[in-house]
Design an enzyme around this catalytic site. Structure first.
Site, PDB file in Angstrom:
ATOM      1  N   PRO A  92       4.656 -29.549 -38.943  1.00  0.00           N
ATOM      2  CA  PRO A  92       3.876 -29.729 -40.172  1.00  0.00           C
ATOM      3  C   PRO A  92       4.544 -30.689 -41.151  1.00  0.00           C
ATOM      4  O   PRO A  92       3.918 -31.197 -42.067  1.00  0.00           O
ATOM      5  CB  PRO A  92       3.800 -28.308 -40.756  1.00  0.00           C
ATOM      6  CG  PRO A  92       4.151 -27.393 -39.624  1.00  0.00           C
ATOM      7  CD  PRO A  92       5.085 -28.159 -38.746  1.00  0.00           C
ATOM      8  N   GLU A 119      10.854 -20.746 -36.350  1.00  0.00           N
ATOM      9  CA  GLU A 119      10.692 -21.431 -37.649  1.00  0.00           C
ATOM     10  C   GLU A 119      10.955 -22.928 -37.517  1.00  0.00           C
ATOM     11  O   GLU A 119      10.961 -23.649 -38.514  1.00  0.00           O
ATOM     12  CB  GLU A 119      11.656 -20.825 -38.678  1.00  0.00           C
ATOM     13  CG  GLU A 119      11.469 -19.330 -38.916  1.00  0.00           C
ATOM     14  CD  GLU A 119      10.008 -18.979 -39.147  1.00  0.00           C
ATOM     15  OE1 GLU A 119       9.481 -18.108 -38.441  1.00  0.00           O
ATOM     16  OE2 GLU A 119       9.392 -19.594 -40.040  1.00  0.00           O
ATOM     17  N   ARG A 157      -6.919 -40.873 -23.970  1.00  0.00           N
ATOM     18  CA  ARG A 157      -8.268 -41.464 -23.969  1.00  0.00           C
ATOM     19  C   ARG A 157      -8.189 -42.987 -24.076  1.00  0.00           C
ATOM     20  O   ARG A 157      -9.144 -43.677 -23.732  1.00  0.00           O
ATOM     21  CB  ARG A 157      -9.101 -40.899 -25.129  1.00  0.00           C
ATOM     22  CG  ARG A 157      -9.437 -39.417 -24.948  1.00  0.00           C
ATOM     23  CD  ARG A 157     -10.126 -38.824 -26.164  1.00  0.00           C
ATOM     24  NE  ARG A 157     -11.442 -39.414 -26.399  1.00  0.00           N
ATOM     25  CZ  ARG A 157     -12.548 -39.075 -25.724  1.00  0.00           C
ATOM     26  NH1 ARG A 157     -12.475 -38.176 -24.771  1.00  0.00           N
ATOM     27  NH2 ARG A 157     -13.698 -39.640 -25.994  1.00  0.00           N
ATOM     28  N   ASP A 172     -15.708 -44.055 -29.739  1.00  0.00           N
ATOM     29  CA  ASP A 172     -15.494 -42.800 -30.468  1.00  0.00           C
ATOM     30  C   ASP A 172     -15.549 -43.076 -31.962  1.00  0.00           C
ATOM     31  O   ASP A 172     -15.179 -44.154 -32.398  1.00  0.00           O
ATOM     32  CB  ASP A 172     -14.088 -42.256 -30.158  1.00  0.00           C
ATOM     33  CG  ASP A 172     -14.055 -41.503 -28.837  1.00  0.00           C
ATOM     34  OD1 ASP A 172     -12.952 -41.151 -28.399  1.00  0.00           O
ATOM     35  OD2 ASP A 172     -15.137 -41.298 -28.269  1.00  0.00           O
TER      36      ASP A 172
HETATM   37  C1  4FX Z   1       6.049 -22.318 -37.343  1.00  0.00           C
HETATM   38  O1  4FX Z   1       5.891 -23.367 -36.413  1.00  0.00           O
HETATM   39  C2  4FX Z   1       6.659 -24.485 -36.593  1.00  0.00           C
HETATM   40  C3  4FX Z   1       7.574 -24.674 -37.648  1.00  0.00           C
HETATM   41  C4  4FX Z   1       8.295 -25.874 -37.725  1.00  0.00           C
HETATM   42  C5  4FX Z   1       8.101 -26.867 -36.778  1.00  0.00           C
HETATM   43  C6  4FX Z   1       7.187 -26.686 -35.737  1.00  0.00           C
HETATM   44  C7  4FX Z   1       6.480 -25.496 -35.648  1.00  0.00           C
HETATM   45  C8  4FX Z   1       5.496 -25.294 -34.515  1.00  0.00           C
HETATM   46  N1  4FX Z   1       4.165 -25.207 -35.105  1.00  0.00           N
HETATM   47  C9  4FX Z   1       3.470 -26.328 -35.499  1.00  0.00           C
HETATM   48  C10 4FX Z   1       3.818 -27.598 -35.058  1.00  0.00           C
HETATM   49  C11 4FX Z   1       3.069 -28.683 -35.514  1.00  0.00           C
HETATM   50  C12 4FX Z   1       2.003 -28.468 -36.378  1.00  0.00           C
HETATM   51  C13 4FX Z   1       1.192 -29.616 -36.881  1.00  0.00           C
HETATM   52  N2  4FX Z   1       0.517 -29.477 -38.018  1.00  0.00           N
HETATM   53  O2  4FX Z   1       1.195 -30.680 -36.243  1.00  0.00           O
HETATM   54  C14 4FX Z   1       1.706 -27.187 -36.773  1.00  0.00           C
HETATM   55  N3  4FX Z   1       2.429 -26.134 -36.333  1.00  0.00           N
END
Ligand code: 4FX
Length: 249
Positions: A92, A119, A157, A172
């Protein structure tokens, strides 16, 4: 293209390596896949790959050593030119994945996707062995595997011959910066709803214009932000003006 995923759950990737257009293309060797489980690089008997976070806090963190070794192992498997490769961490905290980035990645020979769990991973892995951190959206899921598969599918793709006629990838939505137009197929009438006559006219120029107008109309109403940075062709400007006049009436 050779894609490797570093993951605690290799079997999850069967949904993209065994099914659909991506599965068929892999079986035809148009692209290759391998999963590497970091647990095999754990240096303790019990295969620990996660540990408690320094500084306290909830949850566990994936340890650096097993991941670093897994990434090194992946790099030793590279086919084609080593230079044309990228190690990507899905998180994220990453840069938002865009159509432009998807196109850029589709040109690579080798892709290594690091999938975090718990985490996340020890920051020192990101500093030493990861080229890019990418997010597929502003939300959190339990692991990087599903985001990795989303990225893989979008990228594949645009790998020649994965889709057969590459045209459908370039048509697309997002490929031309607009949302997709509505699609219809038989029957001509469903629950009293008819298919727009223009689509049965056989007049391909008018059909193309109708579809462009529908894409513009949808983009204007659902994602006006996409129009801000998009250069408009004269025909598109004319259609947008027409659409705006209708909504002003
Ligand atoms: C608690 O999970 C994590 C915490 C930190 C890093 C990765 C993860 C693995 N989860 C993810 C991974 C990617 C995305 C995205 N938005 O691309 C969403 N979640």
């Amino acid at each position: 293209m050779f894609i490797q995923a570093i993951t605690l759950f290799p079997e999850m990737f069967e949904s993209i390596t065994e099914y659909g257009v991506t599965g068929r293309a892999r079986k035809q060797d148009i692209w290759q896949f391998a999963a590497i489980n970091p647990r095999q690089f754990a240096d303790n008997k019990l295969g620990y790959i996660d540990d408690r976070p320094f500084g306290g806090g909830v949850g566990m963190v994936m340890m650096a050593e097993p991941l670093f070794c897994a990434i090194q192992a992946a790099k030793q498997q590279f086919s084609g030119s080593l230079k044309n490769s990228r190690v990507i961490y899905l998180s994220p905290q990453g840069q938002s994945l865009s159509h432009k980035k998807v196109l850029e990645l589709s040109q690579l020979d080798n892709l290594v996707l690091l999938c975090g769990r718990y985490e996340g991973v020890d920051e020192r892995v990101l500093q030493t062995a990861v080229d890019e951190e990418i997010s597929i959206g502003d939300f959190v899921v339990s692991g990087g595997e599903l985001p990795a598969m989303m990225l893989m599918d979008a990228v594949l793709r645009f790998v020649p011959n994965v889709l057969g006629e590459i045209a459908s990838a370039e048509q697309d939505s997002f490929a031309d910066g607009l949302l997709d137009y509505p699609h219809y197929t038989r029957p001509a009438e469903f629950q009293g709803m008819a298919v727009p006559d223009i689509l049965k006219s056989g007049n391909h120029a008018l059909i193309a214009e109708w579809r462009l107008e529908q894409s513009l109309r949808r983009t204007l109403t659902r994602r006006p932000d996409l129009l801000v940075s998009r250069e408009l062709l004269p025909q598109e400007t004319r259609l947008l003006d027409k659409i705006r006049q209708e909504s002003d009436e």
